[in-house]
Design a protein around this motif. Structure first.
Motif, PDB file in Angstrom:
ATOM      1  N   THR A  26       0.819  -1.201   0.000  1.00  0.00           N
ATOM      2  CA  THR A  26       0.000   0.000   0.000  1.00  0.00           C
ATOM      3  C   THR A  26       0.854   1.252   0.000  1.00  0.00           C
ATOM      4  O   THR A  26       1.989   1.251   0.482  1.00  0.00           O
ATOM      5  N   THR A  27       0.306   2.308  -0.557  1.00  0.00           N
ATOM      6  CA  THR A  27       0.887   3.638  -0.489  1.00  0.00           C
ATOM      7  C   THR A  27      -0.255   4.630  -0.648  1.00  0.00           C
ATOM      8  O   THR A  27      -1.389   4.242  -0.932  1.00  0.00           O
ATOM      9  N   SER A  28       0.018   5.917  -0.457  1.00  0.00           N
ATOM     10  CA  SER A  28      -1.038   6.916  -0.623  1.00  0.00           C
ATOM     11  C   SER A  28      -0.455   8.175  -1.251  1.00  0.00           C
ATOM     12  O   SER A  28       0.736   8.465  -1.119  1.00  0.00           O
TER      13      SER A  28
ATOM     14  N   ALA B  86      -3.376   0.350  -3.591  1.00  0.00           N
ATOM     15  CA  ALA B  86      -2.883  -0.971  -3.208  1.00  0.00           C
ATOM     16  C   ALA B  86      -2.465  -1.756  -4.439  1.00  0.00           C
ATOM     17  O   ALA B  86      -3.098  -1.668  -5.503  1.00  0.00           O
ATOM     18  N   LEU B  87      -1.386  -2.498  -4.285  1.00  0.00           N
ATOM     19  CA  LEU B  87      -0.939  -3.483  -5.265  1.00  0.00           C
ATOM     20  C   LEU B  87      -1.293  -4.854  -4.701  1.00  0.00           C
ATOM     21  O   LEU B  87      -0.825  -5.222  -3.618  1.00  0.00           O
TER      22      LEU B  87
ATOM     23  N   GLU C  54       0.271   4.867   5.439  1.00  0.00           N
ATOM     24  CA  GLU C  54       0.116   3.525   4.886  1.00  0.00           C
ATOM     25  C   GLU C  54      -1.071   2.845   5.562  1.00  0.00           C
ATOM     26  O   GLU C  54      -1.137   2.767   6.798  1.00  0.00           O
ATOM     27  N   PHE C  55      -1.993   2.363   4.757  1.00  0.00           N
ATOM     28  CA  PHE C  55      -3.244   1.760   5.220  1.00  0.00           C
ATOM     29  C   PHE C  55      -2.969   0.324   5.681  1.00  0.00           C
ATOM     30  O   PHE C  55      -2.696  -0.550   4.869  1.00  0.00           O
ATOM     31  N   MET C  56      -3.074   0.087   6.983  1.00  0.00           N
ATOM     32  CA  MET C  56      -2.702  -1.200   7.562  1.00  0.00           C
ATOM     33  C   MET C  56      -3.442  -2.372   6.926  1.00  0.00           C
ATOM     34  O   MET C  56      -2.843  -3.426   6.666  1.00  0.00           O
TER      35      MET C  56
ATOM     36  N   ASP D  78       6.471  -0.504   7.084  1.00  0.00           N
ATOM     37  CA  ASP D  78       6.534   0.145   8.399  1.00  0.00           C
ATOM     38  C   ASP D  78       5.285   0.996   8.601  1.00  0.00           C
ATOM     39  O   ASP D  78       5.330   2.228   8.608  1.00  0.00           O
ATOM     40  N   VAL D  79       4.154   0.318   8.782  1.00  0.00           N
ATOM     41  CA  VAL D  79       2.867   1.007   8.851  1.00  0.00           C
ATOM     42  C   VAL D  79       2.824   1.998  10.005  1.00  0.00           C
ATOM     43  O   VAL D  79       2.494   3.180   9.829  1.00  0.00           O
ATOM     44  N   LEU D  80       3.154   1.553  11.218  1.00  0.00           N
ATOM     45  CA  LEU D  80       3.025   2.414  12.387  1.00  0.00           C
ATOM     46  C   LEU D  80       4.028   3.554  12.347  1.00  0.00           C
ATOM     47  O   LEU D  80       3.745   4.654  12.831  1.00  0.00           O
TER      48      LEU D  80
END
Length: 392
Positions: A237-239, A305-306, A344-346, A354-356
């Motif tokens: 994921t990315t935004s 999202a991929l 980053e969408f968990m 590294d979501v958090l």
């Protein structure tokens, strides 16, 4: 989320939550209390009896607990925020065995941390959720050929850039880059029984291969959305902030990326792109409901999202490495034109993202402080190795 050990463990104790069920609706307070082991199908079916719904999953067979603890995106989010923003109370068992409630007035720091903080603090046994007057909707799926991808993406840009965006309108776009027989799948949802609302005007002029849009209940609409029967998945994921020019560059980048050949070379290898528009109203609604740990910027954005699927475990590393390479190309593009966003969408993230850390330094410090208070021995860091951990 396909994150190894996030919901299971090798050579350890597994606590099965599937029997922690129950859906109890309180009409006087417009809330529903749901057991962690429920799936969204059960929740929606019960609330349909009262013409109510909740901010929850978009696929009926998804579990309640994992979706909410990862923050949870919904077709109702433009109106009411994310799934985690709509939790009135969490029932939580701590590492010391004590049971407590976390809400706006009791253990409010834990209530905040659980809104996006994952499995770092305790075992959540129940969620009490706000309910909303949503039942009959208009919507369904429009399918386009793969060579219409850019037309759909430009329509998305127009839809997202509307300064008076209708909060009852929601879309979800999937581009099946490696499968021309599926092409582009656009899900439209309008949260009122209004046929062909003006909010979706940018899409109406694009010819479709198939169109299932109609009046139906929201539960019926979501019942048509299923996870394909591919045994192995990986997601990244990315935004970013959307624009027509960015979507043009993104379409060209993915069409020519060498990683596509790698992904299609593995058995049953398939890639889908998912584009999820997030309006500023989602962020403002979350803040109005007590805030969350996500660190979102109040700007129109796309959660991207991929999604890769394949058949054999032996190909996991090959697929994962290719996906990471493709993600790096996309983030280089968005960083170079100033559209990149940290979040980053968990629920859509791969296990080594590294979501958090992308919630921002201050929010990460707050999350670690909450962990130190409620799990001082770091039981959920040491003995629950899966999922996205706080570290430090």
């Amino acid at each position: 989320m396909p994150s190894p050990l996030a919901a299971n463990i090798n050579d350890g104790i597994l606590i099965d939550m599937s029997s922690v069920k129950g859906v109890s609706y309180d009409a006087a307070k417009d809330i529903v209390t749901v057991g962690t082991g429920q799936k969204w199908r059960d929740v929606y079916t019960q609330l349909d009896l009262y013409n109510r719904s909740v901010v929850g999953g978009r696929v009926l067979d998804v579990g309640v607990g994992g979706l909410i603890l990862g923050c949870g995106l919904s077709y109702l989010s433009d109106l009411y925020g994310l799934a985690c923003d709509n939790v009135v109370n969490y029932g939580v068992v701590l590492a010391n065995g004590s049971l407590l409630n976390a809400n706006a007035t009791s253990n409010s720091d834990l209530w905040w941390a659980l809104k996006g903080g994952g499995n770092n603090f305790g075992i959540v046994t129940s969620f009490t959720l706000s309910t909303h007057p949503v039942h009959e909707v208009w919507g369904g799926v429009k399918i386009y050929s793969l060579n219409q991808t850019l037309d759909v993406l430009h329509a998305m840009s127009e839809y997202q850039s509307n300064p008076n965006k209708d909060p009852y309108a929601n879309i979800f776009t999937q581009v099946f880059t490696t499968n021309s027989t599926i092409g582009v799948v656009l899900t439209l949802v309008y949260l009122k029984p209004t046929v062909a609302p003006p909010a979706f005007k940018p899409f109406y002029s694009i010819p479709t291969i198939n169109d299932t849009t109609r009046l139906q209940t929201l539960t019926q609409l979501m019942g048509g959305q299923n996870v394909p029967p591919i045994p192995r998945f990986d997601w990244f994921t990315t935004s970013f902030k959307p624009s027509a020019s960015l979507y043009t560059h993104l379409n060209n980048l993915i069409a020519t990326a060498p990683e596509l050949q790698t992904l299609t070379s593995v058995t049953a290898g398939a890639l889908a792109l998912a584009l999820q528009p997030i309006s500023t109203s989602v962020v403002h609604a979350g803040r109005a409901r007590g805030g969350n740990a996500l660190g979102l910027q109040a700007t129109n954005q796309t959660w991207f999202a991929l999604d890769v699927g394949h058949y054999f475990a032996a190909d996991d590393t090959t697929a994962h490495t290719a996906m990471r390479g493709l993600l790096a190309r996309i983030e280089t593009l968005t960083q170079s034109n100033g559209s990149y966003l940290e979040y980053e969408f968990m629920n859509d993230a791969s296990y080594d993202q590294d979501v958090l850390g992308h919630y921002g330094g201050e929010n990460l410090r707050r999350l670690r402080a909450v962990r130190a208070r409620y799990d001082p021995d770091s039981v959920f860091q040491r003995l629950v190795p899966g999922g996205f951990k706080l570290g430090g």
